[in-house]
Design an enzyme around this catalytic site. Sequence first.
Site, PDB file in Angstrom:
ATOM      1  N   HIS A  33      -1.463   8.207   3.123  1.00 30.33           N
ATOM      2  CA  HIS A  33      -2.084   7.067   3.756  1.00 30.33           C
ATOM      3  C   HIS A  33      -3.097   7.670   4.654  1.00 30.33           C
ATOM      4  CE1 HIS A  33      -0.633   3.613   1.642  1.00 30.33           C
ATOM      5  NE2 HIS A  33       0.306   3.400   1.916  1.00 30.33           N
ATOM      6  N   ASP A  51       1.146   4.552  -5.793  1.00 34.05           N
ATOM      7  CA  ASP A  51       1.968   3.561  -4.637  1.00 34.05           C
ATOM      8  C   ASP A  51       2.332   2.043  -4.266  1.00 34.05           C
ATOM      9  OD1 ASP A  51       3.050   2.618  -2.307  1.00 34.05           O
ATOM     10  OD2 ASP A  51       1.031   2.860  -0.934  1.00 34.05           O
TER      11      ASP A  51
HETATM   12 ZN   LIG Z   1       4.319   3.498  -0.278  1.00 33.72          ZN
END
Ligand SMILES: [Zn+2]
Length: 444
Positions: free
Chosen positions: A266, A317
């Site tokens: 991220h 994800d």
């Molecule tokens: Zn994750």
Amino acid sequence: MKTYWLEHAWLGTHVEPGVALETGSDGRIASLRTGVEAPPPGAEVLRGLTVPGLANAHSHAFHRALRSRVQVGSGTFWTWREFMYTVAQNLTPDTYFALARAVYAEMALAGITNVGEFHYVHHAPGGAPYADPNAMGEALIEAAAAAGIRITLLDTAYLSAGFGKAPDHHQLRFSDGTAEAWAERVSALKPRGHALIGAAVHSVRAVPADQLGTVARWAGERQAPLHVHLSEQTAENEACQAAHGRTPTQLLADHGVLGPRTVGVHNTHLTDGDIALLGGTTTGTCMCPTTERDLADGIGPAVRLQHAGSPLSLGSDSHAVIDLLEEARAMELNERLRSRTRGHWTANALLTAATADGHTALGLADAGRLEAGALADFTTIALDSVRTAGPLPRLGAETAVFAATAADVRHTVVGGRHIVRDGSHTLVPDVASALSESIAAVRG
Ligand SMILES: [Zn+2]
């Protein structure tokens, strides 16, 4: 030895028409010849654009069970997390194997040949170890084998609910108690043909600062990949500042976690100093744009990170969708919306993140390239579907990244073995049924 004739092949910098690719019995590309205008006798013909296998550098397989369900109503990342914990409570080694097999089969159908599974559901509900303390990780490794793809199991240390907070009742099954106990358990996991073992720090929230070094040392001794969720939410930054007087990135740097084998996942809310630290240590960045937009995280500074020296990879994800082509274009399109300028990455650069650099982030330096000696992992994207027909074939990379979807994937080959042929999985005959049945078993 088997010969494929690729109607068009993406060779990292351009699209080449007419390529003969031979695979060896070792599962690698034995040779690659360009300028082959017609299929050689006996060759299997792959029509469309063949690219190296896609690397999904960040996955939590069980989040697939949350798809659509978490789109009802509003809420925040933190309310989404409550749904996620409900599903996690219903996982057993058997139900997780079935779910992950189906999810990894969906990935193969999307052209993904290697998944980085960020795995933290280690123990039985309540925290008691299974008879085999690695039963859940083994279930994931076996699920990848059953779906025909490679896996880097990023076994994740998850020890606390927040800075100075013991795990809550949901999180007990994630925790080994200490990083030492985590290391002892993970050391019993063995790599095999399709599986590598790596490490992860769930986040600076979930691993106390004085135990970060233990995880980093374990990975360093094995030269294994080390991933960490980093600054996905501003609340994490604020809590870290309050507890340690520094940013999460600085805290990781101070405990030896950053470096070329490390990937921050991220990397959304960073300071200028964080970006310099990540780039300066060549720590990677895994962007997960379809999840980051789904969870209203924000847009991470991927352009600046890459310019600072941080290699980029991509992950699906939470599996709001499983489509690495969408992840690739979303990274560029997010940046366009933010900056109101175009052309931050070329299609070649985005495909490199989805292939070679993604595999490197997962510890596989010899995949993600169509060249002799590399692993024979590749996938073919149709250039004659309703989405992709029209552009000149030499624009195949642009078409693949900016117009194609996972539904345009025709073939996926892993280690020279044909896993998806003409859009059908060769090992899991009905992937949709496998998904619906395995999700029903864990939905709660
Ligand atoms: Zn994750």
